[in-house]
Write an enzyme that holds these catalytic residues in place. Structure first.
Site, PDB file in Angstrom:
ATOM      1  CG  LEU A  51      48.272  37.111  41.539  1.00 14.22           C
ATOM      2  CD1 LEU A  51      49.033  37.091  42.864  1.00 14.22           C
ATOM      3  CD2 LEU A  51      48.489  35.811  40.791  1.00 14.22           C
ATOM      4  CG  HIS A  52      41.053  36.272  39.206  1.00 16.66           C
ATOM      5  ND1 HIS A  52      41.898  36.273  38.117  1.00 16.66           N
ATOM      6  CD2 HIS A  52      40.000  35.498  38.864  1.00 16.66           C
ATOM      7  CE1 HIS A  52      41.374  35.538  37.152  1.00 16.66           C
ATOM      8  NE2 HIS A  52      40.225  35.056  37.573  1.00 16.66           N
ATOM      9  NE  ARG A  53      42.694  31.431  36.160  1.00 11.74           N
ATOM     10  CZ  ARG A  53      41.537  31.153  35.553  1.00 11.74           C
ATOM     11  NH1 ARG A  53      40.633  30.430  36.190  1.00 11.74           N
ATOM     12  NH2 ARG A  53      41.301  31.587  34.333  1.00 11.74           N
TER      13      ARG A  53
ATOM     14  NE  ARG B 159      38.802  33.410  45.575  1.00 13.93           N
ATOM     15  CZ  ARG B 159      37.672  32.712  45.712  1.00 13.93           C
ATOM     16  NH1 ARG B 159      36.549  33.176  45.206  1.00 13.93           N
ATOM     17  NH2 ARG B 159      37.674  31.561  46.360  1.00 13.93           N
TER      18      ARG B 159
ATOM     19  CG  ASP C  75      45.475  34.345  38.570  1.00 16.39           C
ATOM     20  OD1 ASP C  75      44.897  35.341  38.103  1.00 16.39           O
ATOM     21  OD2 ASP C  75      45.408  34.023  39.777  1.00 16.39           O
TER      22      ASP C  75
END
Length: 381
Positions: free
Chosen positions: A215-217, A250, A293
């Site tokens: 996950l990073h968005r 992030r 994502d």
């Protein structure tokens, strides 16, 4: 003998390196009369990870490092433009080649276009039709600025033609990122080897069944309620299946900022540091299911024929759903859990590999580009 053409190739983030590597190799003399100059804007930069990717992909050091770093979208875009313009003034290239959809892609395309330098866009035409995604804005605008547009799937070509791009500028060449995947896959390590590196030997047991999560968005990790819901769903899923979770910087920062890191103390969730390209290929290849994502992982899991659930409401890569192993799971924890349990019960779909995802996309791009460069020179003679 006529002087060689010069193309400035732009990268900004590690996924760009995976796309640019086969292109730089395919442009090398004596195959072509093209001199390539690699510019790394430094939009996303980590010294250790960057070095790993350059070494793995056998890339020479960039000719220019702009070292832009992180900032707001507007500041970052403006800073890339400010630092890129002198490079173009110095080099006077025949064209600028950009890949993907990050801020640097648009910034360098815009700088080149304003200086009357043709732009070549690799991975053109992809559309999520979600204008809340910064990447969607970058994609649409870059395509409007580009002279040659290289599409990775048929939907990209259809999107560009519908948006008024002349057909002779659009070339359906396939997915250049898959060139790298197919070339590097034999070198991918086993899952056990990756876990030993992370001091997690024995985590998944003898059965080696696990889910791979990334996950990073911002749409997933910046909203604390959404991030909590996704993490709670993963804790629940881990009761059925161990989860390997390479943590994007992030995501790690947001978990800490929103005081959610304790959710990952679940005994069957293994948080890993950011992984090398080869390690990620190995982890993906042997997973029961990929939850992500990431656009690139949707494509890679399709070629590996591993079931993938995209934790978003849309995808700009629809061929991974219509033909590949991907499904849009959205962000509802109940839906995600139900889909995962169906995959565990029935095996999930393996799909098929889309057209031109065959390891030869870079060669097609080079052929189209060199033909265009030669025709352009002849017309100007």
């Amino acid at each position: 003998m006529s002087r060689p053409y010069r193309i400035v190739c732009v990268v900004a983030a590690r996924p760009n390196l995976v796309k640019i590597a086969p292109l730089l190799a395919a442009f090398q003399p004596p195959q072509t009369q093209v001199e390539t100059v690699l510019v790394h804007t430094g939009q996303h930069y980590d010294a250790d990870m960057d070095a790993q990717f350059f070494n793995t992909l056998a890339l020479a050091e960039p000719d220019f490092r702009l070292q832009v770093g992180s900032a707001s979208h507007a500041v970052q875009t403006a800073e890339v433009m400010r630092r890129f313009e002198p490079v173009l003034d110095q080099l006077a290239p025949s064209a600028v080649l950009v890949v993907g959809d990050v801020n640097s892609t648009l910034a360098c395309a815009l700088t080149a276009a304003k200086k009357q330098i043709p732009v070549l866009h690799v991975e053109a035409g992809l559309r999520s039709f979600d204008r809340t995604m910064p990447e969607e804005i970058n994609r649409v605008l870059t395509d409007q600025l580009s002279e040659l547009l290289f599409t990775s799937e048929a939907s990209g070509t259809s999107n560009l033609l519908r948006e008024g791009i002349p057909p002779h500028r659009v070339h359906f060449v396939g997915n250049v990122m898959i060139d790298t995947l197919l070339g590097q896959l034999p070198r991918a390590p086993s899952t056990a080897s990756v876990l030993r590196q992370a001091h997690l030997a024995g985590f998944i047991g003898d059965g080696a069944h696990y889910a791979l999560l990334t996950l990073h968005r911002p749409s997933n990790v910046d909203d604390p309620r959404r991030l909590r819901a996704l993490m709670t769903a993963m804790v629940k899923l881990s009761e059925d299946l161990p989860i390997l979770f390479p943590l994007h910087p992030r995501t790690r920062a947001m978990l800490k900022q929103h005081e959610l890191a304790s959710l990952l103390d679940a005994p069957r969730i293994a948080c890993l540091p950011p992984q090398s390209y080869l390690n990620m290929l190995g982890l993906m290849k042997h997973a029961c299911v990929v939850l992500t994502d990431s656009g690139g992982m949707q494509e890679e899991s399709t070629v590996l024929r591993v079931p993938c659930l995209t934790l978003r409401e849309n995808t700009e890569r629809p061929v991974t759903v219509s033909e590949g192993s991907n499904a849009i799971a959205g962000r509802d924890p109940a839906v995600i859990l139900a889909l995962c349990r169906d995959i565990l019960r029935y095996g999930g779909k393996s799909g098929r590999i889309p057209q031109y995802w065959d390891g030869h996309a870079a060669a097609r791009i080079v052929t189209a580009t060199t033909n265009w460069l030669q025709t352009r020179r002849e017309r100007r003679a």
